[in-house]
Scaffold this active site. Structure first.
Site, short mmCIF file in Angstrom:
data_model
loop_
_atom_site.label_atom_id
_atom_site.label_comp_id
_atom_site.label_asym_id
_atom_site.label_seq_id
_atom_site.Cartn_x
_atom_site.Cartn_y
_atom_site.Cartn_z
N GLU A 1 36.03 52.76 37.59
CA GLU A 1 36.95 53.35 38.57
C GLU A 1 36.21 54.50 39.22
O GLU A 1 35.39 55.18 38.58
CB GLU A 1 38.24 53.82 37.90
CG GLU A 1 39.04 52.72 37.23
CD GLU A 1 39.47 51.61 38.17
OE1 GLU A 1 39.66 51.89 39.37
OE2 GLU A 1 39.58 50.46 37.71
N ASP B 1 33.91 47.31 33.95
CA ASP B 1 34.65 47.72 35.14
C ASP B 1 34.55 49.22 35.28
O ASP B 1 34.51 49.96 34.28
CB ASP B 1 36.13 47.31 35.06
CG ASP B 1 36.87 47.63 36.34
OD1 ASP B 1 36.65 46.94 37.35
OD2 ASP B 1 37.67 48.59 36.33
N ASP C 1 41.16 46.75 32.93
CA ASP C 1 40.66 45.71 33.83
C ASP C 1 39.53 44.92 33.18
O ASP C 1 39.39 43.71 33.41
CB ASP C 1 40.20 46.32 35.14
CG ASP C 1 41.37 46.72 36.03
OD1 ASP C 1 42.52 46.53 35.61
OD2 ASP C 1 41.13 47.23 37.15
N HIS D 1 45.09 50.36 38.27
CA HIS D 1 43.73 49.98 37.95
C HIS D 1 43.21 50.91 36.85
O HIS D 1 43.37 52.12 36.92
CB HIS D 1 42.83 50.10 39.18
CG HIS D 1 43.08 49.04 40.19
ND1 HIS D 1 42.14 48.07 40.49
CD2 HIS D 1 44.15 48.78 40.98
CE1 HIS D 1 42.62 47.27 41.43
NE2 HIS D 1 43.85 47.69 41.73
#
Length: 241
Positions: free
Chosen positions: A9, A7, A156, A151
């Protein structure tokens, strides 16, 4: 094949608008179990956050000011993921950003080094017409995400690892066919299954009124068909006997 749940960001929603990766979180799965060999880096983006992006991630340029740039961790990252199957939710988003980071450095495509499985596409096929966000899948598949207030790349990825295992689990992984009464939880860890500790199964007994309604329905079916299999042999069979 090694599986790596990944994941990212970012500073915004589109890399084409100049947004960059600010966090990469990876969880390694070996034989579908977390190995503990994770990869996690915060990155200095050298660009501003889009409106609202900081609120989603909880990150700030001040926090990221002393973090490495992507070019400083790219070799370490590539060595970690090389040859693996990447498990990503909405893979087009994360891969788009990572491929952009690779292109900015003049490096070859990441897709040439890995294979990619998109859990969003998997969820849409299994649950068509339903919400298939990570939070929605956690609720549907019984994965605990109560600690997910913002998040985060690694957080995540850890949650997605549980979702992926639950999404792809077969009977063997929920206890059928495993020796010594072992079962595997959503995290992939084996847990002892103690049959003696189970509570007695509830016995449901039909009420008198339910039995009367059942008999009345059977009688209606008997009259309509002229005979019912629960009476025994069919009339022609009885005549032949």
């Amino acid at each position: 094949m090694r599986q790596i749940v990944l994941d990212t960001e970012t500073t915004g929603l589109e890399w084409k608008k100049g947004n960059r990766v600010v966090e990469i979180g990876c969880v390694e799965l070996l034989e579908r179990r977390p190995s503990g060999n994770n990869f996690h880096r915060y990155l200095k983006p050298d660009c501003e956050f889009e409106a609202g992006a900081q609120e989603v991630t909880g990150l700030s340029l001040e926090f990221l000011a002393d973090k490495p740039r992507f070019e400083e961790v790219v070799d370490e990252f590539l060595a970690y993921v090389d040859g693996a199957e990447l498990i990503i939710h909405n893979a087009a988003f994360d891969m788009g950003f990572l491929e952009n980071e690779m292109a900015l450095l003049g490096r070859g495509p990441l897709a040439e080094r890995v294979t990619v499985t998109d859990t969003l596409a998997m969820a849409r096929e299994r649950f068509p017409g339903q919400r298939n966000s990570l939070d929605a899948l956690c609720k549907r598949l019984g994965v605990d995400n109560s600690h997910r207030h913002l998040h985060g790349g690694l957080l995540d990825a850890q949650i997605l690892a549980d979702v992926y295992i639950a999404l792809t689990s077969g009977q063997e992984e929920i206890g059928f066919g495993l020796p010594e009464s072992e079962v595997r939880g959503a995290t992939g860890m084996l847990q002892a299954f103690d049959a003696a500790a189970l509570l007695p199964r509830p016995v449901v007994v039909a009420t008198a009124s339910e039995l009367q309604a059942h008999q009345a329905r059977l009688e209606r079916l008997r009259k309509k068909a002229g005979h019912a299999w629960w009476d025994g042999a069919r009339p022609e069979e009885a005549a032949g006997a």
